[in-house]
Design an enzyme around this catalytic site. Structure first.
Site, PDB file in Angstrom:
ATOM      1  CG  HIS A   1      -2.126  -0.865   0.972  1.00  0.00           C
ATOM      2  ND1 HIS A   1      -2.220  -2.133   1.475  1.00  0.00           N
ATOM      3  CD2 HIS A   1      -3.236  -0.662   0.252  1.00  0.00           C
ATOM      4  CE1 HIS A   1      -3.354  -2.664   1.071  1.00  0.00           C
ATOM      5  NE2 HIS A   1      -3.993  -1.788   0.330  1.00  0.00           N
TER       6      HIS A   1
ATOM      7  CD  GLU B   1      -5.695 -12.088 -26.606  1.00  0.00           C
ATOM      8  OE1 GLU B   1      -4.766 -11.426 -26.140  1.00  0.00           O
ATOM      9  OE2 GLU B   1      -6.476 -12.745 -25.894  1.00  0.00           O
TER      10      GLU B   1
ATOM     11  CB  CYS C   1      -7.074  -3.657 -23.908  1.00  0.00           C
ATOM     12  SG  CYS C   1      -7.117  -5.380 -24.419  1.00  0.00           S
TER      13      CYS C   1
HETATM   14  C1  PEP Z   1      -2.663  -8.532 -25.214  1.00  0.00           C
HETATM   15  O1  PEP Z   1      -2.355  -9.669 -25.581  1.00  0.00           O
HETATM   16  O2  PEP Z   1      -2.425  -7.509 -25.862  1.00  0.00           O
HETATM   17  C2  PEP Z   1      -3.361  -8.347 -23.927  1.00  0.00           C
HETATM   18  C3  PEP Z   1      -3.865  -7.187 -23.586  1.00  0.00           C
HETATM   19  O3  PEP Z   1      -3.425  -9.412 -23.082  1.00  0.00           O
HETATM   20  P1  PEP Z   1      -2.184  -9.939 -22.192  1.00  0.00           P
HETATM   21  O4  PEP Z   1      -1.082  -8.945 -22.321  1.00  0.00           O
HETATM   22  O5  PEP Z   1      -2.703 -10.085 -20.824  1.00  0.00           O
HETATM   23  O6  PEP Z   1      -1.900 -11.243 -22.857  1.00  0.00           O
HETATM   24 MG    MG Z   2      -3.192 -11.399 -24.598  1.00  0.00          MG
END
Ligand code: PEP
Ligand code: MG
Length: 537
Positions: A188, A427, A498
């Site tokens: 924390h 992905e 993401c």
């Molecule tokens: C990705 O593959 O871009 C993703 C966001 O998932 P991770 O990095 O957790 O595999």
């Molecule tokens: Mg991923």
């Protein structure tokens, strides 16, 4: 001039006098007593006073660092009410006929060792908390003032370890940065440093001779310089000035829209791995959570997290985000994220192996438990669910069927559920190439560029030997992203990124041209990406 390398906890540059904090360890003496009841009463009174102090600290922290960060002081006062803790103190007083200070310090040491030896990172980090509450009670018993006088001049604090209460009690206007020997990035204290925006390092043991000397703390490189020479000092003064100007500029963007100069808007969300990361999401003014990597709930444990444990975690995140969107990704275990109790076995090509949705579809009990927790939590906020590592329409239909079964089951049991958007991660090249078909099946796409790059370029993202070949700006990846966005929009659904690439501000303009609807980045990058959007013509 001396230079040390530490581990970065929070970025920024601090220059100032070093102040070494010493704890009053020598305070506790073992003293024999005659009246155990009287000693227990002394303990009870000190404990009550400690709880009062903690509640006052809670109020102060709510104002300074927000409700979520302040909760640690509530947790501390709950720890002081814990039966095991109190029984241990009473027991030591009674069985050894010793003073309360000694009984509390011994209990604190025992509990802290027990936490420190646990595998689970969360519990490991609690070792500092239990030491903190014990020291507070010992100080009250011994009549020591716990308030730390930091003097008039702003300083860089050096300590063996810093407890959250010590961090928040420090006068922010006099604290330039801090360096500790112990502590973890999950503690924390580290979270508070990030929330308070203070540069900080861990892993450096201070020498008493540094007290009062000039120190430079570089939270970008992890470097600490004691007694810098003239040139170094000048160089860092300039760096600090630039850093301050940049931070001011970013802070001035809080509350502002993510809009280009020609009026194009985009959502900027944040990625998290655990419930406590929500503080940084709010502090950096992200519009929502674009990726909650739920597998961390599984990685933290020795056995499957129960439906109730998961429900509580998802619900807390949704409630703390107060109506803002929270996209939770279902379990993405396997490949580099191994958990013993899943018994996944050894594979020749784990990145191409038994992972993520493939596990969920072949072990539906695990999947259904998570979906039950997610749909139940959806009643308490704005939750969306997304599924990782998709390669086919058939998989998506199977997932939707299971999700419908889970929803029907919950409703028949009397649970209320919210309106949940369901999307998939793009992905794999397969998913990108058939994104026109997939777009007919789901509510949104979130592009995981980390894996999409790995699979498109045939480069293991874990293999550091291949770093120079892992070109995240590769035209093949960028074209796939563009194609996914087009296919999403044709079917009237939204598409975001993401993966780490979303935070790459050299690409922000291109992402805007492609028409991406959302970028989800680490909380600390939100305002920098907002700036890049607002700088775009
Ligand atoms: C990705 O593959 O871009 C993703 C966001 O998932 P991770 O990095 O957790 O595999
Ligand atoms: Mg991923």
């Amino acid at each position: 001039m001396n230079i040390w390398e530490g581990k970065k906890i929070n970025s920024g540059v601090a220059i100032g006098k070093a102040k070494i904090l010493k704890k009053a360890d020598n305070l506790v003496k073992r003293i024999s007593i005659d009246d155990a009841d009287a000693e227990k009463q002394r303990y009870d009174a000190a404990k009550e006073k400690a709880i009062e102090q903690l509640m006052a600290l809670y109020d102060k922290a709510v104002k300074e660092v927000g409700e979520v960060n302040a909760q640690i002081f509530e947790v501390h006062s709950m720890m002081l009410e814990d039966d095991d803790y109190n029984d241990s103190v009473y027991n030591i007083i009674e069985s050894q006929m010793v003073n309360a200070e000694y009984a509390v310090a011994t209990t604190g040491d025992n509990f802290s060792d027990m936490f420190a030896n646990m595998e689970d990172e969360y519990f490991k980090a609690r070792a500092a908390d239990v030491k903190d509450i014990s020291e507070r009670v010992v100080n009250i018993l011994a009549g020591v003032d716990t308030g730390d006088d930091m003097g008039d001049e702003p300083v860089i604090i050096f300590a063996e370890d810093l407890a959250p209460s010590e961090t928040v009690q420090m006068d922010k206007s006099k604290l330039l940065g801090f360096v500790t020997h112990l502590g973890s990035a999950n503690s924390h204290t580290a979270i508070l440093a990030r929330t308070m925006g203070i540069p900080a390092l861990i892993g450096i043991e201070a020498d008493d001779s540094w007290n009062g000397k000039t120190a430079i703390l570089d939270g970008y490189s992890g470097r600490l310089i004691i007694d810098p020479d003239e040139d170094t000092l000048k160089e860092y003064e300039a760096k600090r000035q630039k850093d301050l100007e940049y931070k001011e500029l970013l802070l001035s963007l809080k509350g502002k829209e993510n809009v280009t100069q020609s009026g194009q808007k985009i959502n900027i969300y944040a990625n998290i791995g655990k419930v406590s990361d929500v503080a940084a999401v709010l502090d950096n003014d992200a519009g929502g959570i674009g990726l909650f990597r739920s597998e961390f709930l599984y990685l933290e444990k020795d056995t499957f997290p129960t439906e109730e444990e998961q429900f509580n975690a998802y619900r807390q995140v949704a409630e703390n985000m107060a109506g803002k969107k929270v996209i939770i990704r279902t379990l993405d275990i396997g490949a580099d994220k191994q958990v013993d109790y899943f018994n996944l076995g050894k594979e020749d090509n784990p990145a191409l192996g038994y992972r993520a949705i493939r596990i969920c579809l072949t072990q539906p009990d695990i999947f259904k438990t998570q979906l039950r927790a997610l749909f139940r939590a959806s009643y308490h906020g704005n939750i969306a669910i997304m599924y990782p590592m998709i390669i086919s329409v058939d998989e998506v239909r199977k997932i939707k069927k299971i999700a419908e079964e889970v929803k029907a089951e919950l409703i028949s049991e009397g649970f209320k559920i919210g309106n949940v958007e369901q999307g998939i991660m793009i992905e794999t090249p397969a998913a990108a190439v058939i994104s026109d078909l997939l777009a007919k099946e789901v509510d949104f796409f979130s592009i995981g560029t980390n894996d999409l790059t790995q699979y498109t370029l045939a480069i293991d993202r874990q293999n550091s030997k291949l770093d120079e070949f892992y070109d995240s700006h590769h035209e093949a990846v960028l074209r796939l992203i563009e194609m996914v966005v087009k296919n999403a929009h044709k079917e009237g659904i939204w598409a975001g990124i993401c993966g780490e690439l979303g935070a790459d501000t050299t690409l922000t303009e291109r992402f805007l041209e492609m028409g991406l609807d959302e970028l989800s980045v680490s909380p600390a990058r939100v305002l920098a990406v907002r700036k890049a959007v607002r700088d775009t013509k």
